[in-house]
Enzyme design. Sequence first.
Site, PDB file in Angstrom:
ATOM      1  CB  SER A  28      -0.935   0.013   1.210  1.00  0.00           C
ATOM      2  OG  SER A  28      -1.867  -1.035   1.146  1.00  0.00           O
ATOM      3  CB  SER A  64      -3.488   4.172   2.243  1.00  0.00           C
ATOM      4  OG  SER A  64      -3.399   2.859   1.735  1.00  0.00           O
ATOM      5  CG  HIS A  72      -3.814  -8.355   4.723  1.00  0.00           C
ATOM      6  ND1 HIS A  72      -3.028  -8.910   3.730  1.00  0.00           N
ATOM      7  CD2 HIS A  72      -3.650  -7.008   4.618  1.00  0.00           C
ATOM      8  CE1 HIS A  72      -2.434  -7.950   3.053  1.00  0.00           C
ATOM      9  NE2 HIS A  72      -2.786  -6.784   3.574  1.00  0.00           N
TER      10      HIS A  72
END
Length: 435
Positions: free
Chosen positions: A31, A96, A258
């Site tokens: 990310s 992010s 995940h």
Amino acid sequence: MPGEETVLSFEEFPYVGLAKTYCLDYQVPDSACTATAYLSGVKANLGTEGVNGYVGYGDCLASADPANHVNSVARWFQLAGRKSGLITTSRVTHASPGPLYAHSSHRDWESDTDILLAGEDPNICPDIASQLIDNAAGQGMSVIMGGGRGKFVPNNVNDISGSPGQRSDGRNLVNEWLAQKSGDGVFVSNKVGLDAVDTSNTEYLMGLFGYSHLQHNLDKPASQPSLAEMTEAAIKVLDNANGYFLFVENGHIDTAHHMTTAVKALDETAEFAKAVEKALELTDSEDTLIVVTSDHSHTMTLNGYQHRGHDVFGFGDVGDDGKPYASLSYANGPAAFKQDPVTGDRYDLTNDDLSDKDYMYPSYVPTFMETHAGDDVAVFCKGPWAHLCTGVIEQNLIPHIVAYAACVGEGRTSCDCSSHPSHSTSAAPSTTPEV
């Protein structure tokens, strides 16, 4: 409507493209490098954020060199005199949102303690939380909402959750942020506080609603605002005649995948769609460009030959071994460790409750956590210059599209060509300020 026909808010956008997500050095990205691409316009190395390709993962000295720093689209807006903000269900220092304001060679260096534990010097390569307070891009953020209070509080002070902070330098970054804003900043830590904010008279808003990541929607307490509620408050604070940039992330789509908890992952996707719907309600597509995309894909797949209307959280069919398999499964993940305790054969799912929010869906290869995947991801666009999102594009093109539409940044913009004879006012508005 049956699930096959139901559409999410952003699936009704008129323009759709595909973005290629690879890092400079990895086929399947994380990310940090992808967020750097779609926020700053350059591809980066795995695990790095807000820096160019000259910075390798964990290279403290290289990340300290300003020549290797890249500005985000949020900073481009700030330099043009416009407001900016960020919202996430993750820590506001996570991979992010980090590239919006920080420059780091290691996505996990969120507090100075994290850097010290890695054997590096936070005075040389500052931690991500401190950069939110010290860097110009962080100071320019009018709205900051998400989790991660622990990264902002010293370890000799208990956070409001009762847990000690994670900073070793003694800094209380929340107090520093409030002092910076000289009375113009409002800090809130729960939904009650957010609901009480007078958004029309608030210049700066920081909401840290969790010690670490926020809770998943299906687990969240009443004290935690939803993503849509945070989005509404942010837009009302940012909305002005000069325009603004707002980053909205539901990081829990990722965290749920995940752990192969598909029920939570799809629920979080629906929550994200509600936030997009709220943004659509509060803005005008005539002057607001909304871009919906993902940093990367995951390894979940929908498989089998189910009839229309079949419950996606159910069994797809029966395998050649006579045992049912789930409609949803992952290429890898923690649930691959499950096997029949007697025979060692494939685990029989027959008596499992696949609709349980915490159920870990089957995977093929055993890994501690499910990995990302390397698929191209969709880019949905609506508003001025949304047609530029079409086709198969490099992920780092996205912020340049935003900048072009909003007339910010150092490159050519729509404002530069608005007076060209081949462009009508409706086709190329001179200002498209909100994104």
